[in-house]
Design an enzyme around this catalytic site. Structure first.
Site, PDB file in Angstrom:
ATOM      1  N   GLU A  54       4.848   4.343 -11.383  1.00 43.16           N
ATOM      2  CA  GLU A  54       3.903   3.332 -12.050  1.00 43.16           C
ATOM      3  C   GLU A  54       3.807   2.571 -11.906  1.00 43.16           C
ATOM      4  O   GLU A  54       4.326   1.562 -10.372  1.00 43.16           O
ATOM      5  CB  GLU A  54       3.970   3.636 -13.509  1.00 43.16           C
ATOM      6  CG  GLU A  54       3.144   2.243 -14.325  1.00 43.16           C
ATOM      7  CD  GLU A  54       4.153   2.393 -16.125  1.00 43.16           C
ATOM      8  OE1 GLU A  54       3.604   0.982 -16.269  1.00 43.16           O
ATOM      9  OE2 GLU A  54       4.619   2.558 -16.750  1.00 43.16           O
ATOM     10  N   ASP A  86       1.655  -1.654 -12.369  1.00 40.20           N
ATOM     11  CA  ASP A  86       1.525  -2.212 -12.662  1.00 40.20           C
ATOM     12  C   ASP A  86       0.657  -4.024 -12.699  1.00 40.20           C
ATOM     13  O   ASP A  86       0.882  -4.620 -11.277  1.00 40.20           O
ATOM     14  CB  ASP A  86       1.665  -2.918 -13.781  1.00 40.20           C
ATOM     15  CG  ASP A  86       3.279  -1.367 -14.643  1.00 40.20           C
ATOM     16  OD1 ASP A  86       2.123  -0.139 -14.964  1.00 40.20           O
ATOM     17  OD2 ASP A  86       3.610  -1.501 -15.242  1.00 40.20           O
ATOM     18  N   GLU A  90      -0.541  -6.096 -14.602  1.00 36.66           N
ATOM     19  CA  GLU A  90      -0.532  -7.004 -16.689  1.00 36.66           C
ATOM     20  C   GLU A  90      -1.044  -7.895 -16.737  1.00 36.66           C
ATOM     21  O   GLU A  90      -0.158  -9.548 -15.878  1.00 36.66           O
ATOM     22  CB  GLU A  90       1.191  -7.110 -17.268  1.00 36.66           C
ATOM     23  CG  GLU A  90       1.330  -5.169 -17.164  1.00 36.66           C
ATOM     24  CD  GLU A  90       3.164  -4.996 -17.330  1.00 36.66           C
ATOM     25  OE1 GLU A  90       2.984  -4.202 -18.695  1.00 36.66           O
ATOM     26  OE2 GLU A  90       3.744  -5.625 -17.234  1.00 36.66           O
ATOM     27  N   GLN A 103       1.243 -10.073 -13.800  1.00 39.52           N
ATOM     28  CA  GLN A 103       2.452  -9.110 -13.311  1.00 39.52           C
ATOM     29  C   GLN A 103       2.347  -8.117 -13.123  1.00 39.52           C
ATOM     30  O   GLN A 103       1.843  -7.663 -13.552  1.00 39.52           O
ATOM     31  CB  GLN A 103       3.697  -9.467 -14.961  1.00 39.52           C
ATOM     32  CG  GLN A 103       4.842  -9.305 -14.508  1.00 39.52           C
ATOM     33  CD  GLN A 103       6.069  -9.206 -16.105  1.00 39.52           C
ATOM     34  OE1 GLN A 103       6.500  -9.782 -16.367  1.00 39.52           O
ATOM     35  NE2 GLN A 103       5.364  -7.544 -16.831  1.00 39.52           N
ATOM     36  N   ASN A 111       4.418  -4.797 -11.402  1.00 38.74           N
ATOM     37  CA  ASN A 111       5.428  -3.900 -11.466  1.00 38.74           C
ATOM     38  C   ASN A 111       5.557  -2.944 -10.760  1.00 38.74           C
ATOM     39  O   ASN A 111       4.444  -2.337 -10.362  1.00 38.74           O
ATOM     40  CB  ASN A 111       6.031  -4.462 -12.750  1.00 38.74           C
ATOM     41  CG  ASN A 111       7.371  -3.590 -13.659  1.00 38.74           C
ATOM     42  OD1 ASN A 111       8.342  -3.700 -12.501  1.00 38.74           O
ATOM     43  ND2 ASN A 111       7.844  -3.591 -14.337  1.00 38.74           N
ATOM     44  N   ARG A 162      11.155  -4.545 -11.339  1.00 40.18           N
ATOM     45  CA  ARG A 162      10.518  -5.291 -10.389  1.00 40.18           C
ATOM     46  C   ARG A 162       9.720  -5.859 -10.038  1.00 40.18           C
ATOM     47  O   ARG A 162       8.659  -6.063  -9.822  1.00 40.18           O
ATOM     48  CB  ARG A 162       9.902  -4.002  -9.319  1.00 40.18           C
ATOM     49  CG  ARG A 162      11.548  -2.843  -8.649  1.00 40.18           C
ATOM     50  CD  ARG A 162      10.899  -2.103  -7.720  1.00 40.18           C
ATOM     51  NE  ARG A 162      11.770  -1.157  -7.629  1.00 40.18           N
ATOM     52  CZ  ARG A 162      12.331   0.210  -7.962  1.00 40.18           C
ATOM     53  NH1 ARG A 162      11.964   0.331  -9.166  1.00 40.18           N
ATOM     54  NH2 ARG A 162      13.067   0.686  -7.547  1.00 40.18           N
ATOM     55  N   GLU A 163       9.280  -6.844 -11.101  1.00 40.05           N
ATOM     56  CA  GLU A 163       8.545  -7.773 -11.268  1.00 40.05           C
ATOM     57  C   GLU A 163       8.579  -8.970  -9.956  1.00 40.05           C
ATOM     58  O   GLU A 163       9.082  -9.502 -10.207  1.00 40.05           O
ATOM     59  CB  GLU A 163       8.534  -8.654 -12.761  1.00 40.05           C
ATOM     60  CG  GLU A 163       8.775  -7.329 -13.766  1.00 40.05           C
ATOM     61  CD  GLU A 163      10.609  -7.619 -14.708  1.00 40.05           C
ATOM     62  OE1 GLU A 163      11.218  -7.841 -13.514  1.00 40.05           O
ATOM     63  OE2 GLU A 163      10.926  -6.726 -15.577  1.00 40.05           O
ATOM     64  N   ASP A 165       5.938 -10.186 -28.227  1.00 43.13           N
ATOM     65  CA  ASP A 165       8.080 -10.465 -28.706  1.00 43.13           C
ATOM     66  C   ASP A 165       8.724 -10.551 -26.845  1.00 43.13           C
ATOM     67  O   ASP A 165       9.770 -10.975 -26.728  1.00 43.13           O
ATOM     68  CB  ASP A 165       8.644  -9.024 -28.316  1.00 43.13           C
ATOM     69  CG  ASP A 165       8.313  -8.236 -28.036  1.00 43.13           C
ATOM     70  OD1 ASP A 165       6.396  -7.706 -27.595  1.00 43.13           O
ATOM     71  OD2 ASP A 165       8.946  -7.052 -27.843  1.00 43.13           O
ATOM     72  N   TRP A 166       7.898 -10.846 -25.613  1.00 35.43           N
ATOM     73  CA  TRP A 166       8.208 -10.817 -24.567  1.00 35.43           C
ATOM     74  C   TRP A 166       6.724 -11.346 -24.092  1.00 35.43           C
ATOM     75  O   TRP A 166       6.999 -12.653 -22.902  1.00 35.43           O
ATOM     76  CB  TRP A 166       8.948  -9.622 -23.897  1.00 35.43           C
ATOM     77  CG  TRP A 166       7.777  -9.111 -23.397  1.00 35.43           C
ATOM     78  CD1 TRP A 166       7.007  -8.264 -24.215  1.00 35.43           C
ATOM     79  CD2 TRP A 166       6.645  -8.762 -22.491  1.00 35.43           C
ATOM     80  NE1 TRP A 166       6.511  -6.873 -23.791  1.00 35.43           N
ATOM     81  CE2 TRP A 166       6.058  -7.425 -23.077  1.00 35.43           C
ATOM     82  CE3 TRP A 166       6.392  -9.923 -21.562  1.00 35.43           C
ATOM     83  CZ2 TRP A 166       4.895  -7.505 -21.755  1.00 35.43           C
ATOM     84  CZ3 TRP A 166       5.389  -9.173 -20.509  1.00 35.43           C
ATOM     85  CH2 TRP A 166       4.750  -7.947 -20.598  1.00 35.43           C
ATOM     86  N   GLY A 193       8.099 -16.084 -22.721  1.00 38.37           N
ATOM     87  CA  GLY A 193       9.403 -15.183 -23.378  1.00 38.37           C
ATOM     88  C   GLY A 193       9.489 -14.840 -24.566  1.00 38.37           C
ATOM     89  O   GLY A 193      10.761 -14.370 -25.483  1.00 38.37           O
ATOM     90  N   ARG A 207      19.429 -12.745 -12.001  1.00 38.62           N
ATOM     91  CA  ARG A 207      19.564 -11.306 -13.029  1.00 38.62           C
ATOM     92  C   ARG A 207      20.191 -10.524 -12.575  1.00 38.62           C
ATOM     93  O   ARG A 207      21.045  -9.881 -13.529  1.00 38.62           O
ATOM     94  CB  ARG A 207      18.168 -11.035 -12.578  1.00 38.62           C
ATOM     95  CG  ARG A 207      17.775 -10.227 -13.996  1.00 38.62           C
ATOM     96  CD  ARG A 207      16.303  -9.825 -13.377  1.00 38.62           C
ATOM     97  NE  ARG A 207      15.571  -8.946 -13.793  1.00 38.62           N
ATOM     98  CZ  ARG A 207      14.221  -8.484 -14.382  1.00 38.62           C
ATOM     99  NH1 ARG A 207      13.353  -8.966 -12.638  1.00 38.62           N
ATOM    100  NH2 ARG A 207      13.749  -7.021 -14.569  1.00 38.62           N
TER     101      ARG A 207
END
Length: 287
Positions: A98, A100, A102, A115, A117, A126-127, A191-192, A196, A276
């Site tokens: 995929e 993306d 976003e 964003q 990915n 992998r953002e 939620d994100w 965040g 991270r």
């Protein structure tokens, strides 16, 4: 026969022989796959609506392996916190590939974040996140994937904002063995998506509408009868314009543009986030 019709005829014949899709008609290329009652059409524009009942989405009728995909999008205006508008390519199954775009909404007066990915064999994380150098809610802008054997280039108005390079020779993962469909959608992700998840969707401002137009696919249409990617028409090396040597990397002008974007607009890069990954960085980040 005029020269114009001759050129068009030659291009159409070449596209047929090479299994290319070169088209810009939504109904020819796509169909709603989620909440079709939340779609509306005005001339050549497709409006996707998110409300308290549902978001919505569409997908391509075909799958593709390598090439360029572009759409023009005008994002949700005003207070868009909690909403996500997406343009992405994806294969199917748990071990899917995929890529993306976003677009993460924000409260009025704050910038959108874009964003990007990449998933390979079901693994993402992998953002990268960028701000934009314009207001994406007031006019249409073009967002593109250029997917080749060498790299995936994410472009905004033909300006590269990210290059995900093929580093397989050194053990890095790269999506090249699964044909992908093309998707667009708008949904609630409070939620994100915004700060965040600290800022929630204000439903008093719904419905939230993102508008898509300018659909362009110049890519190899993957035949569902093909069992093996490598032996398929799309898997043949050197058959298409994106296989040419000049497509193996960015030229000087595009490289300069990418450096400018990273310097001015990059706000997060997973390859720089050592905390991270507890210093066990993804392999493509250290090659």
């Amino acid at each position: 026969m005029s020269s114009l019709f001759l050129v068009v005829g030659v291009m159409a014949t070449m596209a047929l022989l090479l299994n290319l899709t070169i088209s810009s008609d939504f109904d020819q290329l796509f169909l709603p796959n989620w909440a079709p009652d939340h779609f509306s059409t005005e001339a050549d524009q497709i409006k996707l609506t998110l409300d308290t009942i549902s978001g919505c989405g569409f997908e391509s009728k075909k799958k593709y392996l390598f090439g360029k995909v572009s759409m023009q999008v005008k994002l949700v205006e005003g207070d868009s916190a909690g909403t996500v508008t997406a343009l992405y390519m994806a294969s199917e199954g748990a071990n899917h590939d995929e890529v993306d775009f976003e677009f993460l909404g924000n409260v009025s007066g704050e910038p959108y974040l874009v964003q990007t990915n990449v998933y390979v064999n079901g693994t993402g994380n992998r953002e990268q996140r960028h701000t934009l150098w314009f207001d994406p809610t007031t006019a249409f802008h073009t967002y593109s994937f250029l997917w080749t054997r060498h790299s995936i280039i994410f472009l905004v108005d033909e300006v590269p904002i990210r290059v995900f390079a093929n580093k397989e020779e050194n053990g890095g993962p790269y999506p090249k063995n699964q044909a992908m469909g093309i998707h667009g959608s708008v949904w609630n992700a409070d939620d994100w998506a915004t700060q965040g998840g600290r800022v929630k969707t204000n439903w008093s401002h719904s419905p939230f509408v993102s508008t898509f137009t300018g659909f362009a696919i110049d890519a190899c249409e993957f035949s569902p009868e093909s069992d093996d990617v490598v032996s398929s028409e799309c898997g043949k090396i050197g058959e298409f314009w994106w296989d040419k040597p000049k497509m193996s990397g960015l030229n000087n002008h595009k490289s300069h543009q990418l450096r400018w974007v990273r310097r001015r607009h990059l706000v997060y890069d997973y390859c720089l986030d050592t905390g991270r990954f507890n210093e066990d960085m993804p392999r493509e980040c250290i090659l």
